[in-house]
Write a protein that holds these residues in place. Structure first.
Motif, PDB file in Angstrom:
ATOM      1  N   GLY A   1       0.789  -1.216   0.000  1.00  0.00           N
ATOM      2  CA  GLY A   1       0.000   0.000   0.000  1.00  0.00           C
ATOM      3  C   GLY A   1       0.826   1.272   0.000  1.00  0.00           C
ATOM      4  N   ASP A   2       0.142   2.398  -0.216  1.00  0.00           N
ATOM      5  CA  ASP A   2       0.831   3.687  -0.268  1.00  0.00           C
ATOM      6  C   ASP A   2       0.783   4.432   1.066  1.00  0.00           C
ATOM      7  OD1 ASP A   2      -1.805   4.547  -0.210  1.00  0.00           O
ATOM      8  OD2 ASP A   2      -1.702   5.674  -2.100  1.00  0.00           O
ATOM      9  N   ASP A   3       0.311   3.741   2.125  1.00  0.00           N
ATOM     10  CA  ASP A   3       0.335   4.314   3.464  1.00  0.00           C
ATOM     11  C   ASP A   3       0.628   3.177   4.448  1.00  0.00           C
ATOM     12  OD1 ASP A   3      -0.007   6.105   5.651  1.00  0.00           O
ATOM     13  OD2 ASP A   3      -1.508   7.229   4.526  1.00  0.00           O
ATOM     14  N   VAL A   4       0.399   3.415   5.728  1.00  0.00           N
ATOM     15  CA  VAL A   4       0.891   2.487   6.750  1.00  0.00           C
ATOM     16  C   VAL A   4       0.128   1.163   6.806  1.00  0.00           C
ATOM     17  CG1 VAL A   4       1.866   4.298   8.189  1.00  0.00           C
ATOM     18  CG2 VAL A   4      -0.526   3.640   8.505  1.00  0.00           C
ATOM     19  N   ASP A   5      -1.114   1.131   6.320  1.00  0.00           N
ATOM     20  CA  ASP A   5      -1.899  -0.096   6.367  1.00  0.00           C
ATOM     21  C   ASP A   5      -3.039  -0.018   5.348  1.00  0.00           C
ATOM     22  OD1 ASP A   5      -4.028   1.407   7.584  1.00  0.00           O
ATOM     23  OD2 ASP A   5      -3.220   0.986   9.574  1.00  0.00           O
ATOM     24  N   TYR A   6      -3.846  -1.077   5.306  1.00  0.00           N
ATOM     25  CA  TYR A   6      -4.955  -1.150   4.354  1.00  0.00           C
ATOM     26  C   TYR A   6      -5.933   0.007   4.559  1.00  0.00           C
ATOM     27  CZ  TYR A   6      -9.023  -3.081   1.895  1.00  0.00           C
ATOM     28  OH  TYR A   6     -10.094  -3.263   1.065  1.00  0.00           O
ATOM     29  N   ASP A   7      -6.277   0.275   5.811  1.00  0.00           N
ATOM     30  CA  ASP A   7      -7.292   1.281   6.097  1.00  0.00           C
ATOM     31  C   ASP A   7      -6.839   2.682   5.707  1.00  0.00           C
ATOM     32  OD1 ASP A   7      -8.954  -0.687   7.120  1.00  0.00           O
ATOM     33  OD2 ASP A   7      -8.276  -0.397   9.178  1.00  0.00           O
TER      34      ASP A   7
END
Length: 227
Positions: free
Chosen positions: A109-115
């Protein structure tokens, strides 16, 4: 917690192994061999967030109740994945599923987690492989059963004309493929291994034995990687 039948002396450490032909990175947890960024590494060089007691001679043991075992690619391995996804890559998973499959084999992903991510790709043990756009390939029940499995997934292979191919092959089966008209051109920030970056989608009662990263393979080449 180390499961019954595994003792602390069996926990994986630096061991023998070699990079599979053509591979870019190889995380051979079962044999304690880790290769990334053009060199052999220690497990702590390539992963964070894992529970050391879950490293066993059978692989990295996932228990849905062990929330301290939520690994992420780190350092040279994260860099390898970032370069590989941008160019197109194939990822091969080797695992032993004790309980019926559940959870994510990997989230990119493009951030720390799926959410938190706006863009991402989910490779799931109990469902399809999908992105946050149109990609939806593989079986509706993922790995489908308990036991030993090998899964190869190709992401973002440039097939020309602004089109990019995804492919999925399980246990020597013919590859399921899909082509989309957009690239995975976002910046990779997270590779969660055996989870979605949170504890919601941890693998459950499974031994992850190895992950192999290759440049993107043709669909016809995937069954040989999963036999």
């Amino acid at each position: 917690m180390i499961p019954l039948g595994i003792i602390a002396s069996q926990a994986a450490s630096a061991g023998g192994g070699s990079l599979p032909p053509g591979a870019t990175a190889f995380i051979d947890i079962k044999n304690g061999f880790y290769y990334s960024g053009g060199a052999e590494r220690s497990v702590s060089d390539v992963m964070t967030g894992y529970d050391p007691s879950a490293l066993t001679a059978s692989g990295l043991f996932y228990d849905f109740n062990n929330l301290s075992n939520c690994p992420f690619a780190a350092g040279p391995l994260l860099s390898d994945f970032a370069s590989a996804l941008a160019a197109g890559c194939t990822i091969v998973f080797d695992l032993n599923q004790i309980n019926p499959p559940y959870g994510f084999l990997m989230f990119l992903g493009d951030d720390v987690d799926y959410d938190a991510s706006v863009n991402g790709i989910s490779i799931e043990a109990d469902w399809h492989t999908s992105d946050f756009g149109d990609v939806l390939i593989g079986n509706t029940d993922g790995l489908g059963s308990t036991g030993n499995h090998k899964l190869a997934v190709t992401l973002n292979r440039d097939v020309g004309g602004g089109n990019y191919e995804y492919a999925w092959s399980l246990d020597g089966g013919a590859a399921d493929t899909q082509t989309v008209n957009y690239a995975a051109s976002w910046t990779l920030a997270t590779v969660a291994i055996g989870n979605d970056g949170t504890t919601d989608e941890l693998l459950d009662n499974a031994y992850l034995r190895s992950i192999t990263l290759y440049p993107a393979k043709l669909p016809a080449d995937l069954p040989a990687l999963t036999t």
